[in-house]
Design an enzyme around this catalytic site. Structure first.
Site, PDB file in Angstrom:
ATOM      1  N   ARG A  29      -0.873  -1.670  12.460  1.00 53.01           N
ATOM      2  CA  ARG A  29      -1.568  -1.977  13.755  1.00 53.01           C
ATOM      3  C   ARG A  29      -2.402  -2.866  13.900  1.00 53.01           C
ATOM      4  O   ARG A  29      -2.460  -3.755  14.910  1.00 53.01           O
ATOM      5  CB  ARG A  29      -2.090  -0.567  14.161  1.00 53.01           C
ATOM      6  CG  ARG A  29      -1.174   0.485  14.405  1.00 53.01           C
ATOM      7  CD  ARG A  29      -1.777   1.717  14.963  1.00 53.01           C
ATOM      8  NE  ARG A  29      -2.821   2.443  14.079  1.00 53.01           N
ATOM      9  CZ  ARG A  29      -2.391   3.290  13.425  1.00 53.01           C
ATOM     10  NH1 ARG A  29      -0.888   3.731  13.106  1.00 53.01           N
ATOM     11  NH2 ARG A  29      -3.063   4.117  12.424  1.00 53.01           N
TER      12      ARG A  29
ATOM     13  N   VAL B  95       0.813  -1.180   0.062  1.00 54.65           N
ATOM     14  CA  VAL B  95      -0.099  -0.194  -0.116  1.00 54.65           C
ATOM     15  C   VAL B  95       1.022   1.360   0.065  1.00 54.65           C
ATOM     16  O   VAL B  95       0.692   2.346  -0.710  1.00 54.65           O
ATOM     17  CB  VAL B  95      -1.022   0.084   1.341  1.00 54.65           C
ATOM     18  CG1 VAL B  95      -1.619   1.380   1.203  1.00 54.65           C
ATOM     19  CG2 VAL B  95      -1.779  -1.057   1.090  1.00 54.65           C
TER      20      VAL B  95
ATOM     21  N   ASP C 143      -0.968   6.737   3.107  1.00 53.54           N
ATOM     22  CA  ASP C 143      -0.351   7.006   4.114  1.00 53.54           C
ATOM     23  C   ASP C 143      -1.019   7.030   5.543  1.00 53.54           C
ATOM     24  O   ASP C 143      -0.212   6.379   6.663  1.00 53.54           O
ATOM     25  CB  ASP C 143       0.285   8.639   4.209  1.00 53.54           C
ATOM     26  CG  ASP C 143       1.164   8.919   5.190  1.00 53.54           C
ATOM     27  OD1 ASP C 143       2.309   8.157   5.442  1.00 53.54           O
ATOM     28  OD2 ASP C 143       1.242   9.979   6.025  1.00 53.54           O
TER      29      ASP C 143
ATOM     30  N   ASP D  86       7.530   9.369   1.875  1.00 53.78           N
ATOM     31  CA  ASP D  86       6.563  10.437   2.100  1.00 53.78           C
ATOM     32  C   ASP D  86       7.476  11.760   1.446  1.00 53.78           C
ATOM     33  O   ASP D  86       7.019  12.570   0.837  1.00 53.78           O
ATOM     34  CB  ASP D  86       6.520  10.721   3.512  1.00 53.78           C
ATOM     35  CG  ASP D  86       5.498  10.007   4.081  1.00 53.78           C
ATOM     36  OD1 ASP D  86       4.505   9.514   3.454  1.00 53.78           O
ATOM     37  OD2 ASP D  86       5.078  10.101   5.157  1.00 53.78           O
TER      38      ASP D  86
ATOM     39  N   SER E  14       6.641  -1.841  12.771  1.00 53.27           N
ATOM     40  CA  SER E  14       8.128  -1.936  12.993  1.00 53.27           C
ATOM     41  C   SER E  14       9.050  -0.970  12.523  1.00 53.27           C
ATOM     42  O   SER E  14       8.447   0.061  11.914  1.00 53.27           O
ATOM     43  CB  SER E  14       8.413  -3.250  11.838  1.00 53.27           C
ATOM     44  OG  SER E  14       8.155  -2.946  10.642  1.00 53.27           O
TER      45      SER E  14
END
Length: 223
Positions: free
Chosen positions: A74, A31, A66, A91, A80
């Site tokens: 989660r 993603v 994002d 980003d 990690s």
């Protein structure tokens, strides 16, 4: 403010979609990569041609990745250091593409060297603002300041203005002025944020050094 409130709201909204992707076997890293690729494509394909409305639509659709990738991590219990590193790194790539696309427009058909320079400054200052916090934390400082204009504010101000400016091609007169105004706001805000973070790191480093010296003196006295 946007990080505190808007992020929490959209995280709740996007949770079902994140769960859907997990059920389909999509990984958070995938993603992240797809979202960044979509933002880069939207910015570098549409913005240099002055197609600000459609470019903003494409970027907005992908920029929410994002939030989705972190939500997925989660839910999977896979948060990690690698995921945080990848997300932060990509980003910066996405931000560079957005302001780079705007700079290309003003360097070409937009024919405005000053605004081209402002867009480049927005690109560079955004990268440096992020670096100051990361570098400060890397040397053990909390960098306990957010600043006036962070990434969320930079994106919202720039993309909202670009989207509305794109309505000029649909016959809305005078609205294209919003984009130059937004770029100046982001440029000034980023400069202020950079100063805020540099001042904070300087203060925190001085306090940390003083605390270290004090502990060393106490240790010598005890001996």
């Amino acid at each position: 403010m946007l990080n505190k409130y808007a992020r929490a709201f959209f995280t709740r909204v996007l949770t079902p979609f994140a769960a859907f992707l997990i059920r389909r076997g999509v990984s958070p890293d995938a993603v992240t990569f797809i979202g960044t690729a979509g933002v880069v494509a939207g910015a570098l394909v549409f913005f240099p041609r002055g197609e600000f409305f459609w470019g903003t639509i494409v970027i907005t659709l992908f920029v929410f990745s994002d939030l989705v990738d972190g939500n997925m991590a989660r839910q999977l219990g896979r948060s990690s250091r690698w995921g945080a590193f990848l997300d932060s790194t990509l980003d910066r790539v996405a931000d560079g593409a957005i302001f780079g696309g705007l700079a290309l427009w003003y360097a070409g058909s937009g024919d405005d060297n000053i605004l081209c320079a402002v867009a480049i400054f927005c690109l560079a200052s955004g990268q440096v603002v992020s670096y100051t916090k990361a570098r400060g934390e890397a040397i053990g400082l909390p960098v306990a300041v957010n600043g006036l204009v962070e990434r969320a504010e930079r994106l919202v101000i720039s993309l909202v203005a670009a989207g509305f400016a794109g309505l000029h091609k649909f016959g809305v007169p005078g609205i294209q002025i919003l984009l130059p105004i937004a770029l100046w706001i982001v440029a000034v805000g980023s400069a202020v944020t950079l100063v805020q973070r540099v001042v904070t790191v300087r203060r925190e480093s001085a306090e940390a050094d003083a605390a270290t010296d004090s502990q060393a003196q106490e240790s010598e006295a005890a001996q």
